[in-house]
Every structure is written in structure tokens, then in C-alpha cells.
Design a protein around this motif. Structure first.
Motif, short mmCIF file in Angstrom:
data_model
loop_
_atom_site.label_atom_id
_atom_site.label_comp_id
_atom_site.label_asym_id
_atom_site.label_seq_id
_atom_site.Cartn_x
_atom_site.Cartn_y
_atom_site.Cartn_z
N LEU A 201 -2.09 6.60 16.53
CA LEU A 201 -0.84 6.14 17.12
C LEU A 201 -0.58 6.73 18.50
O LEU A 201 -0.12 6.04 19.42
CB LEU A 201 0.33 6.46 16.19
N GLU A 202 -0.85 8.01 18.68
CA GLU A 202 -0.61 8.64 19.98
C GLU A 202 -1.48 8.00 21.05
O GLU A 202 -1.04 7.73 22.17
CB GLU A 202 -0.88 10.15 19.91
N THR A 203 -2.74 7.72 20.71
CA THR A 203 -3.62 7.05 21.65
C THR A 203 -3.14 5.63 21.95
O THR A 203 -3.17 5.18 23.09
CB THR A 203 -5.06 7.00 21.10
N ALA A 204 -2.67 4.94 20.91
CA ALA A 204 -2.14 3.59 21.11
C ALA A 204 -0.96 3.61 22.06
O ALA A 204 -0.83 2.74 22.93
CB ALA A 204 -1.75 2.99 19.77
N ALA A 205 -0.08 4.59 21.91
CA ALA A 205 1.08 4.70 22.80
C ALA A 205 0.63 4.95 24.24
O ALA A 205 1.20 4.40 25.19
CB ALA A 205 2.00 5.81 22.32
N ARG A 206 -0.39 5.78 24.41
CA ARG A 206 -0.90 6.04 25.75
C ARG A 206 -1.53 4.78 26.36
O ARG A 206 -1.36 4.51 27.55
CB ARG A 206 -1.92 7.17 25.71
N MET A 207 -2.24 4.03 25.53
CA MET A 207 -2.82 2.78 26.03
C MET A 207 -1.73 1.79 26.43
O MET A 207 -1.85 1.08 27.43
CB MET A 207 -3.71 2.15 24.96
N GLY A 208 -0.65 1.76 25.65
CA GLY A 208 0.47 0.90 26.00
C GLY A 208 1.11 1.31 27.31
O GLY A 208 1.40 0.47 28.18
N CYS A 209 1.33 2.62 27.47
CA CYS A 209 1.92 3.12 28.73
C CYS A 209 0.99 2.85 29.91
O CYS A 209 1.45 2.53 31.01
CB CYS A 209 2.20 4.61 28.61
N ALA A 210 -0.31 2.96 29.67
CA ALA A 210 -1.28 2.73 30.75
C ALA A 210 -1.24 1.27 31.20
O ALA A 210 -1.22 0.98 32.40
CB ALA A 210 -2.68 3.10 30.28
N LEU A 211 -1.21 0.32 30.24
CA LEU A 211 -1.18 -1.08 30.63
C LEU A 211 0.15 -1.42 31.29
O LEU A 211 0.20 -2.22 32.23
CB LEU A 211 -1.42 -1.98 29.43
N ALA A 212 1.24 -0.81 30.84
CA ALA A 212 2.54 -1.03 31.48
C ALA A 212 2.49 -0.56 32.93
O ALA A 212 3.03 -1.22 33.83
CB ALA A 212 3.63 -0.29 30.72
N SER A 213 1.82 0.56 33.20
CA SER A 213 1.73 1.07 34.57
C SER A 213 0.92 0.12 35.45
O SER A 213 1.23 -0.07 36.63
CB SER A 213 1.11 2.47 34.59
N VAL A 214 -0.11 -0.49 34.87
CA VAL A 214 -0.91 -1.47 35.62
C VAL A 214 -0.05 -2.68 35.96
O VAL A 214 -0.06 -3.19 37.09
CB VAL A 214 -2.15 -1.90 34.80
N ALA A 215 0.73 -3.15 34.98
CA ALA A 215 1.59 -4.31 35.20
C ALA A 215 2.67 -4.02 36.24
O ALA A 215 3.02 -4.88 37.05
CB ALA A 215 2.23 -4.75 33.89
N LEU A 216 3.20 -2.81 36.23
CA LEU A 216 4.24 -2.43 37.19
C LEU A 216 3.74 -2.46 38.63
O LEU A 216 4.53 -2.63 39.56
CB LEU A 216 4.76 -1.03 36.87
N GLY A 217 2.45 -2.33 38.80
CA GLY A 217 1.88 -2.28 40.15
C GLY A 217 1.56 -3.63 40.74
O GLY A 217 0.98 -3.70 41.84
N THR A 218 1.91 -4.73 40.04
CA THR A 218 1.63 -6.07 40.56
C THR A 218 2.90 -6.91 40.49
O THR A 218 3.81 -6.64 39.70
CB THR A 218 0.53 -6.76 39.75
N VAL A 219 2.95 -7.94 41.31
CA VAL A 219 4.07 -8.88 41.29
C VAL A 219 3.78 -9.97 40.26
O VAL A 219 2.76 -10.64 40.33
CB VAL A 219 4.28 -9.51 42.68
N GLY A 220 4.68 -10.11 39.28
CA GLY A 220 4.46 -11.08 38.22
C GLY A 220 3.96 -10.41 36.96
O GLY A 220 3.35 -9.33 37.01
N SER A 221 4.22 -11.05 35.82
CA SER A 221 3.87 -10.44 34.54
C SER A 221 2.49 -10.81 34.02
O SER A 221 2.03 -10.28 33.01
CB SER A 221 4.92 -10.82 33.49
N GLN A 222 1.78 -11.72 34.72
CA GLN A 222 0.42 -12.10 34.30
C GLN A 222 -0.53 -12.13 35.50
O GLN A 222 -1.43 -12.96 35.56
CB GLN A 222 0.45 -13.47 33.62
N THR A 223 -0.36 -11.21 36.42
CA THR A 223 -1.21 -11.18 37.60
C THR A 223 -2.12 -9.96 37.66
O THR A 223 -3.02 -9.90 38.51
CB THR A 223 -0.36 -11.23 38.89
N TYR A 224 -1.91 -9.00 36.78
CA TYR A 224 -2.73 -7.80 36.82
C TYR A 224 -4.13 -8.08 36.29
O TYR A 224 -4.35 -9.01 35.51
CB TYR A 224 -2.08 -6.65 36.05
#
Length: 327
Positions: A273-296
């Protein structure tokens, strides 16, 4: 683990007005308001909670099944999703309505005038998850994300009847649910997703405190924005994971959806679970760095790289083959 993601599929039409709305409003004429704004820019983005989550799972190689209702105008959007690993077997095409749309005009002071057209989403309750089973696309998990409220309740009932584990992600639709409906949506959920505000609202709606909800649901994942995520399970100490530090925020739209995709992709690979949470936070950070929710753009190895940089080399182990149950 193959996941079916039920919920909204929409396009966002975002416009920018270079002036101020307030300068166009005449107090003595508000009873007869009729205004038109000449906008400088229009951006059309692919969106909808279910489509955003399915996109994230798709780029991570999870081959998710998208379940929702769209209009005949969905053809180009469908090609995009298929190109990014999403199975659209569960998408219903309406003969009467267009795909849901969010239309928003923003002025130079960040004030907004917006409207949401539900369109074909109003027909989502007509989708029967048994059709996926009959088509040979039976999922291992169904994520019930924001949609027409009747559709959310039907999909939850279908999962119980079919014996398919489900995850409840009521999100903004909590405002549309009464207490009985909210309790029905989360009772028996293997996974429950909320943000911090929704967690408090869920307790108010259901009339149950956190401990009482955890007695009827499995793992409760609460996103905390820039503070990361908290994971609760009945009778066990919470797990807290920090967000990826120093994330450049270009566009916050869809970050929560990306978190869910990263988290469930890791769960599907039987990671802790802890790793899953980190993977979720990591993908969220990638999404935050692009314009749009399906452009990363990313994939599994690239996301592991983000986790290693953010949390240390020991934080991104190789996927475990067992156990099957969440650890």
C-alpha cells in the motif's frame, strides 16, 4: 488485475476573456441580464473523471475497461483512448444526446462563468455490467467514479450481484446523494477514495464516523493535496505518504484522477500500500506538470524513476507476485 472504470466521459471547452466580468455588469440591469463576451482563446480538452483515470491506467499498461455513456461525437475521443491502452467495450453510445461538456469562460481576475451539459451521461444508468461479463471482459475490480447518481448506485448493485470487488469514488457527486444512497455506495467497497473535504462530507452524509465507515468498507484512501495521502484500515495504524516535493504545478486539473490511476496500477501489480500511494503521488506530480488531464506522457519504468527520485531507491521495489490481498 484488470480494472473497469465507470463514470463521466466529457470534453472541456475552456475560454479566456481578456477583460473583467464585473465591468460589464450594470446593477440596475441585473434583472434583465443579457451578455456576450468575445474571448481570445479556446482550448478543447479531453476529460471526464472515468476517462482520465482510464487514460492513466492505460499509459501504465493496465488495459482498463472504460464504462460510461457518450454521444455519436465520441469517435475521435475514442480513437485517442484506444491509442493509449484503454478498452472501450463498456462505452454506450447514445442515439439522442451528445457527449457531456463543460464550458467555462475565465476573465483576467480568474472569475469564471461555467455550465455543465450532462448529455449522454444521463443514460449511464442503462449500462448493465453483466454485459462486460457476457462479452468476456469481466474485470477483477470495478471503480465506481462520479457519474449520473443512478448509474453509480446501479453499478455498485451490479458488482454485489456479480461478486466483483468494487472501489467507491463518490467525489463531487456526494452533494447529490442522500444519506441512504451514500451508505449504499460505500458499504462493501474494497477500496474507498476521497479527498480531505469529501471525507468529512461523507461522514456527514452517512451519519457515520470514520471508524464506523471502515467497519463496512475496506481500505480508505484520502488524498491531502500538497500534504500527500493517508490510508486507513479498520483496526490498523494509518499509513501516511508525502506528496512529491517541489512539483511544478502547471495545471491542477485531473491530478486526483492521475493519483487514482497510479495507485490502482500499483495495486494491480500487487505492490504494498505504501508503494501504491507513492506511485499515485508520482503520477499526480507528472499530471500537474502538463496542461490538461490527458496530455502527460509516462510509462511504468519512468514512473518508478519519479518514485526513486522523490522517495529514495528503496521506495520503488519490483512488483511482488504475492500476496493477492492488500498488505
Amino acid at each position: 488485475m484488470r480494472t473497469a472504470v465507470t463514470g463521466s466521459i466529457a470534453t472541456d471547452h475552456l475560454m479566456v476573456f481578456p477583460g473583467r466580468f464585473t465591468e460589464q455588469l450594470l446593477p440596475e440591469q441585473l434583472a434583465h441580464l443579457s451578455l456576450s463576451f468575445l474571448v481570445d482563446r479556446l482550448e478543447v480538452r479531453r476529460g471526464g473523471v472515468a476517462a482520465n483515470i482510464a487514460f492513466g491506467l492505460g499509459v501504465l499498461g493496465q488495459n482498463p475497461v472504460l464504462v460510461g455513456a457518450v454521444g455519436a461525437d465520441f469517435a475521435e475521443y475514442e480513437i485517442w483512448l484506444k491509442e493509449h491502452g484503454v478498452d472501450t467495450t463498456g462505452v454506450r453510445v447514445s442515439a439522442r444526446r451528445q457527449t457531456a461538456r463543460f464550458l467555462c469562460v475565465t476573465d483576467q481576475d480568474a472569475n469564471q462563468i461555467a455550465a455543465f451539459y450532462a448529455g449522454a451521461m444521463a443514460e449511464a444508468a442503462e449500462i448493465d455490467l453483466r454485459d462486460l461479463v457476457d462479452a468476456g471482459a469481466a474485470p477483477d475490480l470495478v471503480l465506481v467514479s462520479p457519474d449520473d447518481p443512478d448509474a453509480m448506485l446501479r453499478h455498485t448493485g451490479d458488482c454485489r450481484a456479480l461478486g466483483i470487488p468494487f472501489a467507491a469514488d463518490p467525489s463531487q457527486q456526494l452533494a447529490r446523494l442522500d444519506g441512504e444512497q451514500a451508505r449504499d455506495l460505500v458499504t462493501g467497497a474494497a477500496w474507498l477514495f476521497t479527498n480531505e473535504y469529501e471525507a468529512a462530507l461523507l461522514q456527514e452524509r452517512t451519519g457515520r464516523d470514520r471508524d464506523e465507515i471502515l467497519k463496512t468498507a475496506g481500505v480508505w484512501v484520502t488524498t491531502l493535496g500538497e500534504r500527500g495521502v493517508r490510508i486507513d484500515r479498520a483496526g490498523r495504524m494509518p499509513i501516511t505518504v508525502s506528496a512529491v516535493a517541489d512539483t511544478e504545478v502547471v495545471d491542477p486539473t485531473g491530478a486526483g484522477d492521475a493519483f487514482r490511476a497510479g495507485f490502482l496500477a500499483a495495486v494491480g501489480r500487487r505492490l504494498p500500500l505504501e508503494t501504491a500511494a507513492r506511485m499515485g503521488c508520482a503520477l499526480a506530480s507528472v499530471a500537474l506538470g502538463t496542461v490538461g488531464s490527458q496530455t502527460y506522457e509516462t510509462d511504468w519504468p519512468a514512473l518508478f524513476g519519479v518514485v526513486r527520485r522523490a522517495y529514495g531507491a528503496e521506495a520503488a521495489p519490483r512488483p511482488a507476485k504475492a500476496p493477492k490481498e492488500p498488505s
